[in-house]
Design a protein around this motif. Structure first.
Motif, PDB file in Angstrom:
ATOM      1  N   VAL A 115      -4.104   1.609  -3.368  1.00 26.11           N
ATOM      2  CA  VAL A 115      -3.825   3.035  -3.570  1.00 26.11           C
ATOM      3  C   VAL A 115      -5.108   3.840  -3.396  1.00 26.11           C
ATOM      4  CG1 VAL A 115      -1.878   2.666  -5.137  1.00 26.11           C
ATOM      5  CG2 VAL A 115      -4.198   2.771  -6.067  1.00 26.11           C
ATOM      6  N   TYR A 116      -4.965   5.153  -3.387  1.00 26.52           N
ATOM      7  CA  TYR A 116      -6.134   6.029  -3.401  1.00 26.52           C
ATOM      8  C   TYR A 116      -6.835   5.946  -4.762  1.00 26.52           C
ATOM      9  CZ  TYR A 116      -5.282   8.550   0.997  1.00 26.52           C
ATOM     10  OH  TYR A 116      -5.148   8.884   2.321  1.00 26.52           O
ATOM     11  N   VAL A 162      -3.044   0.249 -12.294  1.00 31.92           N
ATOM     12  CA  VAL A 162      -3.526  -0.678 -13.324  1.00 31.92           C
ATOM     13  C   VAL A 162      -2.596  -0.656 -14.531  1.00 31.92           C
ATOM     14  CG1 VAL A 162      -5.398  -1.119 -14.978  1.00 31.92           C
ATOM     15  CG2 VAL A 162      -5.937  -0.601 -12.590  1.00 31.92           C
ATOM     16  N   GLY A 163      -2.177   0.532 -14.944  1.00 26.62           N
ATOM     17  CA  GLY A 163      -1.283   0.668 -16.092  1.00 26.62           C
ATOM     18  C   GLY A 163       0.069   0.046 -15.852  1.00 26.62           C
ATOM     19  N   ALA A 164       0.624   0.244 -14.646  1.00 27.63           N
ATOM     20  CA  ALA A 164       1.945  -0.301 -14.323  1.00 27.63           C
ATOM     21  C   ALA A 164       1.920  -1.822 -14.297  1.00 27.63           C
ATOM     22  CB  ALA A 164       2.411   0.241 -12.975  1.00 27.63           C
ATOM     23  N   ASN A 195       6.132   6.595  -8.118  1.00 29.36           N
ATOM     24  CA  ASN A 195       6.273   5.773  -6.918  1.00 29.36           C
ATOM     25  C   ASN A 195       5.214   4.669  -6.858  1.00 29.36           C
ATOM     26  OD1 ASN A 195       4.372   7.920  -5.989  1.00 29.36           O
ATOM     27  ND2 ASN A 195       4.531   6.878  -4.020  1.00 29.36           N
ATOM     28  N   VAL A 196       4.054   4.893  -7.510  1.00 31.80           N
ATOM     29  CA  VAL A 196       3.077   3.811  -7.639  1.00 31.80           C
ATOM     30  C   VAL A 196       3.645   2.705  -8.534  1.00 31.80           C
ATOM     31  CG1 VAL A 196       0.808   3.183  -8.587  1.00 31.80           C
ATOM     32  CG2 VAL A 196       1.045   5.235  -7.175  1.00 31.80           C
ATOM     33  N   HIS A 197       4.346   3.103  -9.580  1.00 30.71           N
ATOM     34  CA  HIS A 197       4.986   2.132 -10.465  1.00 30.71           C
ATOM     35  C   HIS A 197       6.001   1.287  -9.692  1.00 30.71           C
ATOM     36  CE1 HIS A 197       6.624   0.488 -14.194  1.00 30.71           C
ATOM     37  NE2 HIS A 197       7.828   0.761 -13.732  1.00 30.71           N
ATOM     38  N   THR A 229       0.806  -1.219   0.000  1.00 31.73           N
ATOM     39  CA  THR A 229       0.000   0.000   0.000  1.00 31.73           C
ATOM     40  C   THR A 229       0.840   1.271   0.000  1.00 31.73           C
ATOM     41  OG1 THR A 229      -1.697  -1.174   1.273  1.00 31.73           O
ATOM     42  CG2 THR A 229      -1.802   1.228   1.292  1.00 31.73           C
ATOM     43  N   THR A 230       0.362   2.269  -0.727  1.00 30.86           N
ATOM     44  CA  THR A 230       0.854   3.628  -0.553  1.00 30.86           C
ATOM     45  C   THR A 230      -0.349   4.559  -0.482  1.00 30.86           C
ATOM     46  OG1 THR A 230       2.280   5.384  -1.402  1.00 30.86           O
ATOM     47  CG2 THR A 230       1.191   4.002  -3.051  1.00 30.86           C
TER      48      THR A 230
END
Length: 254
Positions: free
Chosen positions: A101-102, A110-112, A67-69, A57-58
């Motif tokens: 994530v938020y 989803v893309g990553a 950073n999500v990637h 989680t972030t």
């Protein structure tokens, strides 16, 4: 993913009769905490299993696509390859359970994961996380947006005021609306147990959440002064057991 919990009609009579024996819960918690911890390969096995149950989680104010990637790449391989090799688990597809994530970062996650050719699910906190104090329609819209963007699990938070003041019917109605807004996505209901005031309220909130169709019930947002504890876990798991015994529907605990 586990089968969905369709929920049931709200049984207010059952809820009102609940009384949790605090001393018995504390005694049971102490007994569990005195149990021996597995060692050596058994401990490694349990730790590895725990990694597969984590929603990595972030939930930071400075979250970005990059950073999500990085988070997604970590979720795909949460344990170093050399360690997995030593355990002969390097080719078993060990990942975390999901990335969380938020709602505004769901598209990034989803893309990553798609770019990495991973089927790892994306979870999203919604409904005014962590306080749950925004207007109902705003909270519902958050759920719809997250699902539309590709989240397959929605983590909702209850309006604690409703639980603290015993407005169980209103709480049930809100959660049912969140369940409908989730559509095909699984719904995890966060109770924020540290703010509910008593074990009896924790049990009642757990049961109402399950009756309203929650697929998971979870202890806390991580933002309260008191979060997950052994006694609270016992109360919630016993509520899950009682719900299963009366309905046949299995609800997960987190």
């Amino acid at each position: 993913m586990s089968p969905r919990n369709p929920g049931t009609t709200l049984d207010l009579e059952r809820i009102s009769k609940v009384r949790v024996n605090t001393q018995a819960v504390l005694k049971r918690a102490q007994f569990i905490q005195r149990q021996k911890i597995p060692k050596k390969q058994w401990q490694a096995a349990w730790l590895l299993k725990a990694a597969t149950l984590i929603d990595l989680t972030t939930l930071a104010g400075d979250d970005t696509a990059s950073n999500v990637h990085r988070l997604c790449l970590k979720a795909i391989q949460p344990v170093r390859y050399d360690l997995l090799k030593k355990l002969d688990m390097h080719d078993k597809g060990v990942t975390t359970a999901a990335v969380c994530v938020y709602p505004s970062r769901v598209t990034d996650a989803v893309g990553a994961l798609k770019a990495a050719d991973s089927s790892l699910p994306v979870a999203s906190v919604a409904t005014g996380f962590p306080a749950g104090q925004t207007p109902l329609e705003t909270r519902l819209q958050e759920v719809r947006i997250a699902v539309s963007d590709g989240a397959t699990e929605i983590d909702i938070v209850i309006n604690r005021m409703l639980a603290i003041t015993g407005q169980w019917e209103a709480m049930y109605d809100e959660i049912r609306q969140f369940r409908e807004a989730c559509g095909p996505a699984h719904m995890k209901t966060i109770l924020a147990v540290g703010e509910l005031g008593s074990f009896t309220n924790v049990y009642r909130a757990s049961m109402v959440a399950m009756m309203a169709g929650s697929d998971f019930i979870k202890t806390s947002t991580g933002k309260e002064a008191v979060n997950a504890t052994y006694p609270v876990a016992i109360v919630m798991v016993r509520a899950i057991r009682d719900y299963f015994m009366s309905t046949g529907h299995k609800v997960q605990w987190a």
